[in-house]
Design a protein around this motif. Sequence first.
Motif, PDB file in Angstrom:
ATOM      1  N   ALA A  94       6.657  11.499  -2.549  1.00  0.00           N
ATOM      2  CA  ALA A  94       7.187  12.441  -1.610  1.00  0.00           C
ATOM      3  C   ALA A  94       8.820  12.236  -1.493  1.00  0.00           C
ATOM      4  O   ALA A  94       9.387  11.187  -1.882  1.00  0.00           O
ATOM      5  N   PHE A  95       9.297  13.228  -1.153  1.00  0.00           N
ATOM      6  CA  PHE A  95      10.808  13.348  -0.821  1.00  0.00           C
ATOM      7  C   PHE A  95      11.343  14.292   0.005  1.00  0.00           C
ATOM      8  O   PHE A  95      10.793  15.193   0.440  1.00  0.00           O
ATOM      9  N   PHE A 106       7.381   7.407  -0.534  1.00  0.00           N
ATOM     10  CA  PHE A 106       8.273   8.246   0.024  1.00  0.00           C
ATOM     11  C   PHE A 106       9.755   7.946  -0.119  1.00  0.00           C
ATOM     12  O   PHE A 106      10.206   7.137   0.090  1.00  0.00           O
ATOM     13  N   ILE A 107      10.456   8.882  -0.923  1.00  0.00           N
ATOM     14  CA  ILE A 107      11.808   8.859  -0.987  1.00  0.00           C
ATOM     15  C   ILE A 107      12.791   9.507  -0.373  1.00  0.00           C
ATOM     16  O   ILE A 107      12.546  10.701   0.017  1.00  0.00           O
ATOM     17  N   ALA A 141       0.872  -1.168  -0.101  1.00  0.00           N
ATOM     18  CA  ALA A 141       0.021   0.002   0.045  1.00  0.00           C
ATOM     19  C   ALA A 141       1.017   1.166  -0.109  1.00  0.00           C
ATOM     20  O   ALA A 141       0.351   2.462  -0.493  1.00  0.00           O
ATOM     21  N   ILE A 142       2.055   1.154   0.621  1.00  0.00           N
ATOM     22  CA  ILE A 142       3.046   2.613   0.622  1.00  0.00           C
ATOM     23  C   ILE A 142       4.307   2.199   0.663  1.00  0.00           C
ATOM     24  O   ILE A 142       4.663   0.812   1.379  1.00  0.00           O
ATOM     25  N   GLY A 143       5.337   2.804   0.330  1.00  0.00           N
ATOM     26  CA  GLY A 143       6.838   2.591   0.237  1.00  0.00           C
ATOM     27  C   GLY A 143       7.562   3.524   0.963  1.00  0.00           C
ATOM     28  O   GLY A 143       7.449   4.791   0.783  1.00  0.00           O
ATOM     29  N   PHE A 144       8.392   3.330   1.765  1.00  0.00           N
ATOM     30  CA  PHE A 144       9.262   4.094   2.321  1.00  0.00           C
ATOM     31  C   PHE A 144      10.750   3.674   2.118  1.00  0.00           C
ATOM     32  O   PHE A 144      11.359   2.617   2.408  1.00  0.00           O
ATOM     33  N   ILE A 145      11.260   4.393   0.970  1.00  0.00           N
ATOM     34  CA  ILE A 145      12.423   3.907   0.251  1.00  0.00           C
ATOM     35  C   ILE A 145      13.652   4.647   0.771  1.00  0.00           C
ATOM     36  O   ILE A 145      13.993   5.867   0.472  1.00  0.00           O
ATOM     37  N   GLY A 191      16.078   6.587  10.093  1.00  0.00           N
ATOM     38  CA  GLY A 191      15.622   6.887  11.347  1.00  0.00           C
ATOM     39  C   GLY A 191      15.054   8.157  11.516  1.00  0.00           C
ATOM     40  O   GLY A 191      13.737   8.525  11.533  1.00  0.00           O
ATOM     41  N   PRO A 192      15.792   9.523  11.178  1.00  0.00           N
ATOM     42  CA  PRO A 192      15.151  10.718  11.367  1.00  0.00           C
ATOM     43  C   PRO A 192      14.028  10.952  10.539  1.00  0.00           C
ATOM     44  O   PRO A 192      13.307  11.995  10.625  1.00  0.00           O
ATOM     45  N   ASN A 193      13.740  10.281   9.265  1.00  0.00           N
ATOM     46  CA  ASN A 193      12.791  10.556   8.502  1.00  0.00           C
ATOM     47  C   ASN A 193      11.409   9.829   8.840  1.00  0.00           C
ATOM     48  O   ASN A 193      10.322   9.887   8.320  1.00  0.00           O
ATOM     49  N   TRP A 194      11.515   8.900   9.648  1.00  0.00           N
ATOM     50  CA  TRP A 194      10.199   8.046  10.270  1.00  0.00           C
ATOM     51  C   TRP A 194       9.106   9.091  10.567  1.00  0.00           C
ATOM     52  O   TRP A 194       7.841   8.949  10.136  1.00  0.00           O
ATOM     53  N   PRO A 195       9.485  10.152  11.411  1.00  0.00           N
ATOM     54  CA  PRO A 195       8.106  10.969  11.695  1.00  0.00           C
ATOM     55  C   PRO A 195       7.604  11.571  10.369  1.00  0.00           C
ATOM     56  O   PRO A 195       6.332  11.500  10.502  1.00  0.00           O
ATOM     57  N   THR A 196       8.514  12.100   9.748  1.00  0.00           N
ATOM     58  CA  THR A 196       7.694  12.758   8.432  1.00  0.00           C
ATOM     59  C   THR A 196       7.138  11.592   7.561  1.00  0.00           C
ATOM     60  O   THR A 196       5.988  11.660   6.951  1.00  0.00           O
ATOM     61  N   PHE A 197       7.625  10.519   7.639  1.00  0.00           N
ATOM     62  CA  PHE A 197       7.014   9.349   6.586  1.00  0.00           C
ATOM     63  C   PHE A 197       5.632   9.091   7.353  1.00  0.00           C
ATOM     64  O   PHE A 197       4.497   8.896   6.645  1.00  0.00           O
ATOM     65  N   LEU A 198       5.488   8.859   8.509  1.00  0.00           N
ATOM     66  CA  LEU A 198       4.506   8.532   9.205  1.00  0.00           C
ATOM     67  C   LEU A 198       3.282   9.564   9.055  1.00  0.00           C
ATOM     68  O   LEU A 198       1.944   9.251   8.904  1.00  0.00           O
ATOM     69  N   ALA A 199       3.638  10.799   9.095  1.00  0.00           N
ATOM     70  CA  ALA A 199       2.780  11.752   8.974  1.00  0.00           C
ATOM     71  C   ALA A 199       2.155  11.759   7.572  1.00  0.00           C
ATOM     72  O   ALA A 199       0.807  11.967   7.332  1.00  0.00           O
ATOM     73  N   PHE A 200       3.058  11.421   6.691  1.00  0.00           N
ATOM     74  CA  PHE A 200       2.675  11.236   5.216  1.00  0.00           C
ATOM     75  C   PHE A 200       1.723  10.122   5.015  1.00  0.00           C
ATOM     76  O   PHE A 200       0.485   9.963   4.518  1.00  0.00           O
ATOM     77  N   ALA A 201       1.998   8.897   5.926  1.00  0.00           N
ATOM     78  CA  ALA A 201       1.169   7.644   5.605  1.00  0.00           C
ATOM     79  C   ALA A 201      -0.053   7.966   6.073  1.00  0.00           C
ATOM     80  O   ALA A 201      -1.136   7.147   5.782  1.00  0.00           O
ATOM     81  N   ASP A 202      -0.222   8.650   7.309  1.00  0.00           N
ATOM     82  CA  ASP A 202      -1.395   8.981   7.936  1.00  0.00           C
ATOM     83  C   ASP A 202      -2.538   9.329   6.908  1.00  0.00           C
ATOM     84  O   ASP A 202      -3.695   9.091   7.140  1.00  0.00           O
TER      85      ASP A 202
END
Length: 470
Positions: A438-439, A380-381, A312-316, A449-460
């Motif tokens: 997203a990038f 999300f790249i 459903a979603i990718g965090f690359i 690591g430090p991109n997890w909060p931004t990724f999760l806000a995007f994923a929300d």
Amino acid sequence: MRRVSIAALLLALAVSARGQESKPAEPALPQLTAQQDHKLMMDALGIKSLREGANGMNRNAPNAANYDEAKANPYPDLPDPLTLKNGDKVTTPEQWWSKRRPEIVEDFDREVYGRVPKDVPKVAWKVTSQTEDKAGDVAVITKKLSGRVDNTRCPEIKVEIQLTLTTPADAKGPVPVMLEFGFGFGGFGPRPGGPPGKGATPKGVGGFAAAGPSWQQQVLAKGWGYAIIVPNSIQADNGAGLTRGIIGLCNAGQPRKPEDWGALRAWAWGASRALDYFETDKAVDAKQVGIEGLSRYGKAALVTMAYDPRFAIGFIGSSGEGGAKLHRRNFGELVENLTGSGEYHWMAGNFLKYGGPLTPNDLPVDAHELIALCAPRPTFISYGASTGPGAEGQWVDQRGSFMAAVAAGPVFQLLGKKDLGTSEFPEVETGITGGELAFRQHKGGHTTGPNWPTFLAFADRYIKLGAAPQ
Ligand code: GCU
């Protein structure tokens, strides 16, 4: 010629080993070194020599990696993701799905990542243990799973995919899950072009002992679960392993043919088999499973997302060359690094051709089209900063990956989604997250690591707890 005869001998050995199936004491399958296997593939392709890769460790080397933007785009013209091979323009989603997308998949299969064989044996999943535990203050249930691949074809080769799944113990129903390609045991040594010694810790994939909650805790805090799959249990991360693992099993222990899959495609296949399992586990909302990985596993995460539309979603994470970075760029790592004996196993054998005699400009596809295959699903790249204290370095070519994401945009748009919405390379910590593509570069090193909060806000915006029937 001595080398050719060694190769012939190894093949003959391999063939005779298979010819003795009925005898009880079967000789062990031959084991090639990565160099021998690489040479066999060069011979099969009629390649006499390959160009040298970029040296990311020594700035004074004659082949030092290029970090000069002025020299970075020797092949500025990218294949158009929305033009069919016959020259017709793709103007409707229907044409994308029925005509253009299959063309792109075929090119990636044949020339870049290799084909998954039609008859890959079945995987039987078994829960080997189930424990109740606490992750921070969240009560969780962790299942350890083993996915045993039917190896009747070649009993000497055993493949057991290792997977763990952790879900909140008090979940009211099936939960979304983030699946990560884990590093298994041990990490990587120093990487070229970056600060030295950024090895991954066994536990800390994407989570490098940073301050604050781990990514797993962040995911659990949303009521989601997480899972870790061990890539090496699917396919070894070296050329010597290509006659073993799932690739070797499908070839009954023989070396690959030029169109056969490489490790990235094999790891992605394994992630798809994990998703098959999730579809059978009531704890998981299998329609809301995301895939994440870093570095070589960032490449694998992108390949997974591109090939299996069920994700459903990718965090690359920091996928670089062979991942989100344009092959046609001359910046940091190059195609020629991937075609060397240390990395060629990630790719199809055919990919060697583009490290000599052909050039990256001869590739029928490029990374923007791999990203386009993920459309319309949110992708999300992620990278670390290229410069500054504790930065990731430039080997991964953050900008070349951004350019690929920009060039993938028209496909997201055609499918009614928002692309990056800009072609201007953003500052570090300026997330471009308004659309489905997203990038973001964080300030840290080679980690998600430090991109997890931004990724999760995007994923929300896309992944919803409680969406699945209870
Ligand atoms: C090396 C390699 C990269 C890869 C990385 C990693 O740096 O050149 O392509 O992504 O290792 O996986 O750590």
